[in-house]
Scaffold this motif. Structure first.
Motif, short mmCIF file in Angstrom:
data_model
loop_
_atom_site.label_atom_id
_atom_site.label_comp_id
_atom_site.label_asym_id
_atom_site.label_seq_id
_atom_site.Cartn_x
_atom_site.Cartn_y
_atom_site.Cartn_z
N GLY A 255 -17.90 49.17 42.21
CA GLY A 255 -19.11 48.61 41.61
C GLY A 255 -20.28 48.48 42.57
N LYS A 256 -21.39 48.04 42.00
CA LYS A 256 -22.66 47.91 42.72
C LYS A 256 -23.41 46.73 42.15
CE LYS A 256 -24.66 51.60 43.97
NZ LYS A 256 -25.77 52.49 44.07
N TRP A 257 -24.43 46.31 42.88
CA TRP A 257 -25.29 45.25 42.34
C TRP A 257 -25.89 45.68 40.99
CZ3 TRP A 257 -25.98 40.39 42.52
CH2 TRP A 257 -25.82 39.68 43.70
N THR A 258 -26.36 46.92 40.94
CA THR A 258 -27.07 47.38 39.73
C THR A 258 -26.21 47.25 38.47
OG1 THR A 258 -27.07 49.35 41.13
CG2 THR A 258 -28.94 49.05 39.67
N THR A 259 -24.90 47.30 38.65
CA THR A 259 -24.04 47.28 37.46
C THR A 259 -23.22 45.98 37.38
OG1 THR A 259 -22.37 48.49 38.72
CG2 THR A 259 -23.80 49.79 37.30
N TYR A 260 -23.60 44.96 38.16
CA TYR A 260 -22.73 43.78 38.29
C TYR A 260 -22.46 43.11 36.94
CZ TYR A 260 -26.00 39.94 37.48
OH TYR A 260 -26.86 39.06 36.88
N ARG A 261 -23.47 43.11 36.05
CA ARG A 261 -23.29 42.37 34.80
C ARG A 261 -22.28 43.08 33.88
NH1 ARG A 261 -24.42 41.74 30.24
NH2 ARG A 261 -25.53 43.70 30.07
N VAL A 262 -22.37 44.42 33.86
CA VAL A 262 -21.41 45.19 33.06
C VAL A 262 -20.01 45.03 33.66
CG1 VAL A 262 -20.82 47.50 32.27
CG2 VAL A 262 -23.20 46.83 32.47
N MET A 263 -19.96 45.01 35.01
CA MET A 263 -18.66 44.80 35.68
C MET A 263 -18.05 43.48 35.24
SD MET A 263 -19.89 45.79 39.53
CE MET A 263 -18.42 45.23 40.38
N ALA A 264 -18.87 42.44 35.24
CA ALA A 264 -18.38 41.10 34.87
C ALA A 264 -17.90 41.10 33.43
CB ALA A 264 -19.49 40.07 35.08
N GLN A 265 -18.69 41.75 32.57
CA GLN A 265 -18.33 41.79 31.15
C GLN A 265 -17.00 42.52 30.95
OE1 GLN A 265 -21.63 42.76 28.67
NE2 GLN A 265 -20.35 43.20 26.91
N ASP A 266 -16.85 43.67 31.60
CA ASP A 266 -15.60 44.43 31.48
C ASP A 266 -14.40 43.60 31.95
OD1 ASP A 266 -17.06 46.54 30.57
OD2 ASP A 266 -16.88 47.77 32.38
N ALA A 267 -14.61 42.88 33.07
CA ALA A 267 -13.50 42.08 33.63
C ALA A 267 -13.12 40.94 32.69
CB ALA A 267 -13.89 41.54 35.00
N ILE A 268 -14.13 40.25 32.15
CA ILE A 268 -13.84 39.10 31.28
C ILE A 268 -13.27 39.58 29.93
CG2 ILE A 268 -14.88 37.12 30.06
CD1 ILE A 268 -14.42 36.74 33.12
N ASP A 269 -13.73 40.74 29.47
CA ASP A 269 -13.15 41.30 28.24
C ASP A 269 -11.65 41.52 28.44
OD1 ASP A 269 -15.51 41.32 26.91
OD2 ASP A 269 -15.85 43.49 27.04
N ARG A 270 -11.28 41.99 29.63
CA ARG A 270 -9.87 42.27 29.92
C ARG A 270 -9.07 40.98 29.99
NH1 ARG A 270 -7.49 46.95 32.21
NH2 ARG A 270 -5.46 46.91 31.20
N VAL A 271 -9.68 39.94 30.56
CA VAL A 271 -9.02 38.63 30.60
C VAL A 271 -8.78 38.15 29.16
CG1 VAL A 271 -9.26 36.19 31.25
CG2 VAL A 271 -10.00 37.97 32.84
N GLY A 272 -9.81 38.30 28.33
CA GLY A 272 -9.69 37.90 26.92
C GLY A 272 -8.54 38.62 26.22
N GLU A 273 -8.43 39.93 26.51
CA GLU A 273 -7.34 40.73 25.92
C GLU A 273 -5.98 40.19 26.33
OE1 GLU A 273 -9.43 44.90 26.41
OE2 GLU A 273 -7.28 45.00 26.89
N LEU A 274 -5.83 39.92 27.65
CA LEU A 274 -4.54 39.45 28.16
C LEU A 274 -4.18 38.09 27.58
CD1 LEU A 274 -4.60 40.46 31.94
CD2 LEU A 274 -3.37 41.55 30.07
N LEU A 275 -5.18 37.27 27.35
CA LEU A 275 -4.92 35.93 26.83
C LEU A 275 -4.91 35.91 25.30
CD1 LEU A 275 -7.16 33.75 29.18
CD2 LEU A 275 -4.67 34.03 29.26
N ASN A 276 -5.20 37.09 24.74
CA ASN A 276 -5.32 37.17 23.30
C ASN A 276 -6.41 36.26 22.74
OD1 ASN A 276 -4.59 38.63 21.19
ND2 ASN A 276 -2.60 37.61 20.80
N LYS A 277 -7.46 36.10 23.53
CA LYS A 277 -8.59 35.24 23.12
C LYS A 277 -9.87 35.99 23.45
CE LYS A 277 -6.83 30.69 24.41
NZ LYS A 277 -6.88 29.76 25.51
N PRO A 278 -10.30 36.91 22.59
CA PRO A 278 -11.51 37.67 22.91
C PRO A 278 -12.71 36.73 23.12
CG PRO A 278 -10.47 38.44 20.89
CD PRO A 278 -9.74 37.21 21.29
#
Ligand SMILES: Cc1cc2nc3c(=O)[nH]c(=O)nc-3n(C[C@H](O)[C@H](O)[C@H](O)COP(=O)(O)OP(=O)(O)OC[C@H]3O[C@@H](n4cnc5c(N)ncnc54)[C@H](O)[C@@H]3O)c2cc1C
Length: 432
Positions: A255-278
């Protein structure tokens, strides 16, 4: 030769820049008078710029205000496991060496270039995925360019891109791009990197800077991502969220600074998937602290209300956004805090108090490097201001006399070691 001229704009409230254009030699020299007269023409274009230290801090501060438990100087030094899966993270306070264990439903590793270290703590069988790359800048006086326009050297002798960028009262020249292996060592400026950067800008300027013009330098490590065994491409996407199904660890890689927000969103989406709580991400529209209803011109009202110097008020607005008034207000608690630390800089004593109280500053380097960035631009001045900053911090944090002296000495020694390691001809005595 044709040179790239870049006008940087601080990113604020608009998404597009003016169109680029060709400049003949006279037009280019009018904008950037220190350029070589050997130049045939230039290309002018526009780009965005930001203060990365303040931006990172604004994110942590915003997370804190949104209810996240934010800690600093805390390192994950190990994990406990149950049937191979992570049960707790062992977290050590880097200032007191105290450790605690933290339980969580999901552990998310966002440690940039250090990600492999944490992945391997969780599961020693995983392959390394990060190729750390060191990049350094040297810092020269603004007169080196005497212009608001940066220059872009599009192709260096070894096929890279190097910029000389006006930033505040300095010009940053960089960056290099070299593999870096010893992540335990802070990446510092080294003599061959100084030579490389000076030699690279030499053909583009009428007057070449010397080593003795260098006022500071700084290095960073890029977390470049390499392919997993399953994917044979050498270097792939900008970032990836990896789930280690054995240990359960999630890692945000690359990742990079320029894409940090998309990175964060992708990571939290994945957490949501694992917890079954989108979870629905709100970061695209969420103002970071200091950003909402920000108007730079409000510095004038600040000056009228608190009778502070104009440059200090402008600096407060640029640095703290609409929280500038929180800093200014402190000068009513203690009038001495309305003083500047030094005439040549806009920094107010009140800021040190604010940074301790509101921004978790606990060391001199926190204030002078990570919140003001002064260390990145002027080593000698940073060393000179350290005792004053220490005095203010000592009162706020109840430091003993001995601790204060030790803090000043070890920080000044560190700054002296940067000069020495860069092989620069500074008077060592001016710092240590
Ligand atoms: C010279 C250079 C130029 C760059 N230019 C650009 C650019 O122009 N545009 C752009 O978009 N990006 C640029 N980047 C890339 C960008 O700055 C990095 O990608 C970004 O800083 C990485 O952010 P990060 O949060 O992933 O990692 P970092 O910022 O490195 O943060 C990692 C954090 O993890 C912490 N940590 C490490 N180990 C542990 C542990 N065991 N436990 C707890 N915490 C730990 C560290 O203390 C650190 O705070 C550049 C990078 C460099 C070095």
């Amino acid at each position: 030769m044709t040179i790239g001229l870049t006008l940087y704009d601080f990113i604020a409230g608009h998404d597009s820049f003016p169109k680029g254009s060709w400049l003949n030699q006279a037009e280019a020299l009018a904008k950037s008078p220190m350029l070589t007269h050997q130049m045939h023409s230039a290309v002018l274009y526009y780009d965005g710029q930001f203060n990365d230290a303040r931006y990172a801090l604004a994110m942590a501060h915003s997370a804190d205000e949104a209810g996240t438990a934010v800690v600093n100087y805390a390192a994950v030094t190990g994990f406990t496991h149950e049937n191979g899966r992570i049960k707790t993270a062992v977290v050590q306070d880097q200032l007191t060496a105290e450790t605690i264990e933290v339980k969580a439903a999901v552990f998310l590793n966002c440690t940039g270039p250090y990600a492999d270290h944490v992945r391997l703590l969780a599961n020693p069988a995983v392959d390394r995925r990060i190729r750390p790359s060191k990049g350094v800048h040297i810092v020269l006086p603004r007169e080196t360019l005497a212009s608001d326009f940066a220059i872009l050297i599009p192709k260096t002798a070894d096929g890279r891109v190097v910029f000389a960028i006006p930033f505040g009262d300095k010009v940053f020249v960089g960056t290099t791009d070299n593999d870096y292996s010893d992540l335990k060592q802070e990446p510092v400026l080294e003599p061959d990197e100084v030579d490389y950067l000076i030699e690279t800008v030499r053909p583009y300027l009428d007057k070449t800077p010397n080593r003795s013009d260098i006022q500071a330098g700084f290095g960073g490590i890029r977390p470049l991502i390499v392919s997993s065994r399953a994917d044979t491409k050498a270097l792939l996407r900008d970032h990836e969220v990896e789930h280690d199904t054995e240990s359960g660890l999630l890692s945000l890689l690359g990742g990079k600074w320029t894409t940090y927000r998309v990175m964060a969103q992708d990571a939290i989406d994945r957490v949501g998937e694992l917890l079954n709580k989108p979870v629905r991400s709100s970061t695209e529209t969420h103002y970071l602290i200091g950003g909402e209803n920000y108007h730079f011109e409000d510095w004038q009202a600040l000056q009228t209300q608190y009778s502070l110097p104009a440059d200090a008020c402008q600096h407060l607005m640029r640095t703290y956004g609409n929280r500038a008034e929180h800093v200014a207000k402190l000068t009513q608690e203690q009038p001495a805090w309305a003083e500047k630390l030094t005439d040549s800089q806009p920094f107010l004593k009140a800021e040190v108090v604010y940074q301790v109280r509101e921004e978790m500053a606990v060391t001199l380097r926190d204030v002078l490097a990570r919140r003001w960035r002064l260390e990145l631009s002027n080593w000698q001045l940073t060393a000179q201001l350290a005792p004053q900053v220490a005095e203010l911090m000592a009162t706020e944090l109840a430091w003993s006399e001995a601790y204060r002296t030790q803090q000043i000495q070890s920080y000044q020694n560190l700054l002296g070691s940067f000069i020495k390691q860069a092989g620069l001809p500074f008077e060592q005595a001016a710092i240590a």
